[in-house]
Motif scaffolding. Sequence first.
Motif, mmCIF file in Angstrom:
data_model
loop_
_atom_site.group_PDB
_atom_site.id
_atom_site.type_symbol
_atom_site.label_atom_id
_atom_site.label_comp_id
_atom_site.label_asym_id
_atom_site.label_seq_id
_atom_site.Cartn_x
_atom_site.Cartn_y
_atom_site.Cartn_z
ATOM 1 N N LEU A 1 24.135 -36.501 9.911
ATOM 2 C CA LEU A 1 22.713 -36.742 9.736
ATOM 3 C C LEU A 1 22.106 -37.380 10.973
ATOM 4 O O LEU A 1 22.699 -38.259 11.596
ATOM 5 N N LEU A 2 20.904 -36.947 11.308
ATOM 6 C CA LEU A 2 20.146 -37.606 12.358
ATOM 7 C C LEU A 2 19.461 -38.820 11.760
ATOM 8 O O LEU A 2 18.687 -38.705 10.804
ATOM 9 N N SER A 3 19.725 -39.998 12.299
ATOM 10 C CA SER A 3 19.125 -41.221 11.779
ATOM 11 C C SER A 3 17.776 -41.459 12.442
ATOM 12 O O SER A 3 17.647 -41.412 13.663
ATOM 13 N N VAL A 4 16.749 -41.702 11.614
ATOM 14 C CA VAL A 4 15.395 -41.968 12.099
ATOM 15 C C VAL A 4 15.054 -43.411 11.748
ATOM 16 O O VAL A 4 14.919 -43.761 10.574
ATOM 17 N N ARG B 1 17.159 -39.628 2.369
ATOM 18 C CA ARG B 1 17.402 -38.379 3.092
ATOM 19 C C ARG B 1 16.272 -37.379 2.932
ATOM 20 O O ARG B 1 15.556 -37.367 1.945
ATOM 21 N N HIS C 1 12.699 -35.670 19.130
ATOM 22 C CA HIS C 1 13.751 -34.808 18.599
ATOM 23 C C HIS C 1 13.242 -33.395 18.325
ATOM 24 O O HIS C 1 12.147 -33.207 17.804
ATOM 25 N N LEU D 1 14.269 -30.400 15.974
ATOM 26 C CA LEU D 1 15.089 -30.245 14.788
ATOM 27 C C LEU D 1 15.109 -28.795 14.328
ATOM 28 O O LEU D 1 14.051 -28.194 14.134
ATOM 29 N N ILE E 1 18.233 -35.267 7.774
ATOM 30 C CA ILE E 1 17.940 -36.516 8.457
ATOM 31 C C ILE E 1 18.054 -37.690 7.499
ATOM 32 O O ILE E 1 17.876 -37.549 6.288
#
Length: 360
Positions: free
Chosen positions: A6-9, A260, A272, A274, A280
Amino acid sequence: MNDTALLSVADPALVREVFERTEHFVPSNALTAVTELSPQALRILAREGFALPPILASASGPEHLRVRRIVAKFFSPAKVGAVAQNIRDIARSSARLSADQLAAQGRSDLAGTVAADVPPRIMGTLLGVELPDQRLLKIWSRDSLELFWGWPDQERQLQLAQSAAQFYAWLRDSVRHAQGQQNLWGVLGATGVPEREICSLGYFLLIAGQETTCLLIQTVLYRALRDPAIWEACAGGSQDAAQKFVKRVLATESSVHTWRRAVTEDTELGPHTLPAGAEILLELSGEHLAADPYGHKLAFGYGLHRCLGARLAEMEAVIALEETARALPDPAALAVTECPESHWLRLLSFQAPLKVEVQS
């Protein structure tokens, strides 16, 4: 799905943007198990007819809004305000129980008294639903959190799946017995929401509506006990001190600290790029939010999926802190047991100390 993919925001502005851009970021993965469930675990769930079709937290679009409006009526400002004294009465009684335990036994676990008692009783009142025994509800709720947001091995999955299936069976029976009643299940059914969707909604609503608030109260009490100035101010009746402290905990280490979203099409988010299908992880709570005077609000989501019980949860945490501090007014007389890391709940989206023990 592994959370490492997962891309952490973390930027609060980008987190809000994700919640706002509902055409690009959808909640289809919000309730998906973090660890892929084994065939054996899935069979246990299937035997009970366990199903979680998208609705409310995991859905979007017109039907989501229609159902959300129905549920929102059960958490209206008027209804939440009407249970404020009930919250205080329960919290005061539970806090006195802790004080009595401390006097008689030399120790008390506030997680098992104050934190465990207030949210489920209030949730049952607001929904108009008779909930199961609190201890059983807690086991079911905690096991479900681990099953869907933890990293259980296959043997542990079987135990958790059995628990989740029992929870679902109770819930299905509760929904069926609610036909014609004016509680949440009955109202949803009367408006044409199918039984499967009501069960899906109820499964996570009951967990979010009481267990995550129990966890929040545990963290609030655990941290406040380590700040004598805050504890004394709350014991002295300072509602402002309690409110500010709860907001600080929500901003820095809320019980629901991440959530999420899935990407529907190739798109940009800040720096980013995506691709469609990317997943994410939104940081709802953390040290980076502490300086934001409104940072605590992100702990409950934002926009169309903001938690309907946000005001209720914050009120319960504030009152629980006030009444516990009044029942145990001298922090110097309390030896606060350090909760080791092994006794913290640490899941992808949930966190809290599992014990808040004080000794005399």
